[in-house]
Design a protein around this motif. Structure first.
Motif, short mmCIF file in Angstrom:
data_model
loop_
_atom_site.label_atom_id
_atom_site.label_comp_id
_atom_site.label_asym_id
_atom_site.label_seq_id
_atom_site.Cartn_x
_atom_site.Cartn_y
_atom_site.Cartn_z
N ARG A 148 -34.85 -77.89 22.16
CA ARG A 148 -33.91 -77.31 23.12
C ARG A 148 -33.16 -76.11 22.54
N TRP A 149 -32.85 -76.11 21.26
CA TRP A 149 -32.01 -75.09 20.65
C TRP A 149 -32.77 -74.28 19.59
N ARG A 150 -34.05 -74.08 19.77
CA ARG A 150 -34.90 -73.44 18.77
C ARG A 150 -34.39 -72.07 18.34
N THR A 151 -34.02 -71.20 19.26
CA THR A 151 -33.62 -69.84 18.89
C THR A 151 -32.28 -69.83 18.16
N GLU A 152 -31.37 -70.75 18.47
CA GLU A 152 -30.07 -70.80 17.81
C GLU A 152 -30.15 -71.43 16.41
N LEU A 153 -31.20 -72.19 16.15
CA LEU A 153 -31.32 -72.92 14.88
C LEU A 153 -32.29 -72.28 13.89
N LEU B 274 -23.08 -74.79 15.73
CA LEU B 274 -23.12 -73.86 16.86
C LEU B 274 -21.75 -73.66 17.50
N VAL C 283 -25.12 -80.32 14.28
CA VAL C 283 -25.63 -79.14 14.99
C VAL C 283 -24.54 -78.59 15.91
N ILE D 78 -24.96 -80.46 23.16
CA ILE D 78 -26.16 -80.49 22.32
C ILE D 78 -27.09 -81.61 22.74
N ILE E 271 -33.78 -81.94 19.49
CA ILE E 271 -32.69 -80.97 19.33
C ILE E 271 -33.28 -79.59 19.09
N GLU E 272 -34.27 -79.53 18.22
CA GLU E 272 -34.90 -78.25 17.91
C GLU E 272 -35.67 -77.70 19.11
#
Length: 162
Positions: free
Chosen positions: A71-76, A152, A148, A159, A68-69
């Motif tokens: 793929r969505w590193r900048t949002e998390l 978001l 998550v 996700i 998950i991180e």
């Protein structure tokens, strides 16, 4: 009776305090009761079996969070993930909660003036609902994906999608 040895016997047992010892009595080790040796760790600390249940659960959460991180590193970047053993009964409903019946499995605590947003997973309720290790891994992954997605504001399928 000049050279006779005089013996005294007691008709009742002598009771001594637990910490006191007779003078000259050999000291016994407390944990070698049956001659099997002193107690020690069952597994060396370097083996995975030596980790506690909480440590294994933490590793499971990190493993489930990794894709998950990735793929969505900048949002998390402003999100923390934490693990508690059990939910706090006194805490109010100050975030999105994933429940099974009336028992919370995880909670999304929104960001405040002095804190970052946080997903809190509750270890004991999650372990109680899983049949085995693979089921627990899937359950932790599903709960993380849902939390998550709540954070978001997206659909959980987005996700988790490949």
């Amino acid at each position: 009776m000049d050279g006779a040895v005089r013996r005294t016997t007691t008709l009742y047992p002598v009771v001594m305090a637990r910490g006191s010892r007779r003078q000259g009595a050999p000291r016994r080790r407390n944990r070698d009761r049956h001659g099997r040796g002193l107690r020690g760790p069952l597994y060396p600390a370097t083996l995975p079996a030596a980790r506690s249940r909480a440590e294994r659960f933490d590793a499971l959460v990190l493993e489930a969070l990794e894709p998950i991180e990735a793929r969505w590193r900048t949002e998390l970047t402003q999100l923390d993930v934490a693990v508690d053993d059990v939910p706090d009964i006194q805490s109010g409903d100050d975030g999105d909660v994933v429940e099974d019946g009336n028992v919370p499995l995880a909670r999304l605590v929104p960001a405040g003036a002095d804190r970052r947003a946080r997903i809190v997973l509750y270890r004991r309720p999650l372990e109680a609902r899983a049949k085995d290790g693979a089921d627990l891994s899937d359950l932790v992954h599903d709960v993380l994906v849902e939390q998550v997605a709540n954070y978001l504001g997206l659909d959980p399928d987005v996700i988790d999608g490949d």
